[in-house]
Scaffold this active site. Structure first.
Site, mmCIF file in Angstrom:
data_model
loop_
_atom_site.group_PDB
_atom_site.id
_atom_site.type_symbol
_atom_site.label_atom_id
_atom_site.label_comp_id
_atom_site.label_asym_id
_atom_site.label_seq_id
_atom_site.Cartn_x
_atom_site.Cartn_y
_atom_site.Cartn_z
ATOM 1 C CG HIS A 145 -6.434 -0.776 -0.933
ATOM 2 N ND1 HIS A 145 -4.395 -0.417 -1.760
ATOM 3 C CD2 HIS A 145 -5.605 -0.291 0.276
ATOM 4 C CE1 HIS A 145 -4.119 0.232 -1.744
ATOM 5 N NE2 HIS A 145 -3.655 0.494 -0.134
ATOM 6 C CB SER A 147 -0.966 -0.609 1.433
ATOM 7 O OG SER A 147 -1.792 0.899 1.133
ATOM 8 C CG ASP A 204 -6.306 -1.518 -4.567
ATOM 9 O OD1 ASP A 204 -7.670 -0.571 -4.261
ATOM 10 O OD2 ASP A 204 -5.411 -1.856 -4.829
#
Length: 307
Positions: free
Chosen positions: A243, A116, A213
């Site tokens: 995500h 991330s 995502d």
């Protein structure tokens, strides 16, 4: 580093000259595995502590890797500072301190796994730390776009004096003025700045996107990889994931398996994930998670007593 394979997690403290400290956890390779060439450094995503990656560390150590995790300064976790003072540059500084600490201990072959927001930090430093390979998962490449999607508003376009004091990001109060000022001053925000950071990358690199995502555009990741003049990069997709890589056990297991396969492959100089790995049992994963939670609680109580 001392081989303490019988102990589940080794707690280290990096003391800094300004009185701050970075907490580091080491998971040695399992004693019954073939030891790999590389030591893995895991950089967790925003609002994720190092114990959130207990399962991944267990997978990697079961496949012969020494695994290093850390909590960034001014972040959630056990290191110094408050999250309302976090910035991308502080995250970069924290990663570089950990890498330097490992180098000082004679550990040369480092594989970096970053998720991330920390992936954007890894992209920024990867050409400067002489790593052996890089793996990213749902890695942010266009920070401004990701923040707009996550926060439902493009705060990076506002004048600094019009920003709210804090932004609620992943359930934590992010100090908006500190974070945004750093993003703009040090050019963390654009897709182009990520292209510039990884230009000339010459180590093996595997990126994982997630087909569900909504925060990171796969097309942006593809553009970034196309911008790297090398044949040592490969893009894979984590099917069925958003995500949030820990949204359910199926997604989480797929993440652990895929990243571990990538690490084993890259350690051998391959980009092919069609390889066998050792998968730890559910009981081992549960036991490690519980033990690390107890260790974290013990350390937090000790820190409170010292405060």
């Amino acid at each position: 580093m001392k081989d303490e394979s019988s102990f589940f997690t080794i707690d280290h403290i990096i003391e800094l000259e300004n009185g701050q400290s970075i907490r580091v956890w080491e998971t040695p390779p399992k004693s019954d595995t073939h030891k790999k060439n590389s030591t893995i450094v895991i950089a967790a995503g925003f609002a994720r502590r190092m114990d959130h990656f207990a399962g991944l560390a267990e997978y990697l150590s079961s496949n012969g890797f020494r695994v290093i995790r850390y909590d960034s300064l001014h972040h959630v976790g056990l290191s110094s500072g408050q999250i309302d003072e976090f910035s991308m540059s502080i995250g970069k500084h924290s990663l570089l301190i950990v890498v330097g600490w490992l180098r000082a201990k004679g550990i040369q072959n480092l594989g970096i796994i970053a998720a991330s927001l920390s992936a954007r930090i890894a992209y920024e430093v990867i050409n400067d730390i002489d790593a052996s390979f890089l793996i990213t998962a749902v890695g942010v490449v266009n920070l401004q776009d990701t923040l707009e999607k996550a926060l439902k508003y493009d705060y990076l376009r506002l004048p600094i004096d019009e920003l709210p004091d804090d932004l609620d990001f992943e359930g934590h109060n992010l100090g908006s003025k500190v974070f945004v000022t750093d993003c703009l001053k040090n050019e963390w925000d654009t897709l182009g700045s990520t292209f510039k950071a990884v230009q000339g990358l010459n180590i093996p690199f595997i990126a994982f996107t997630a087909n569900g995502d909504s925060w990171v555009n796969q097309s942006d990741v593809e553009k970034m990889i196309d911008n790297i003049d090398t044949t040592q990069c490969k893009l894979y997709s984590l099917i069925g994931s958003s995500h949030d890589l820990g949204e359910n056990l199926v997604v989480l297991r797929n993440f652990y398996e895929s990243v571990t396969r990538a690490a084993v492959a890259l350690d051998k100089g391959s980009l092919d994930l069609d390889i066998e790995i050792v998968e730890p049992g559910f009981e081992d994963l549960t036991s490690t998670t519980v033990k690390e939670r107890r260790l974290r609680n013990k350390i937090e109580n000790e820190l409170l007593e010292l405060a």
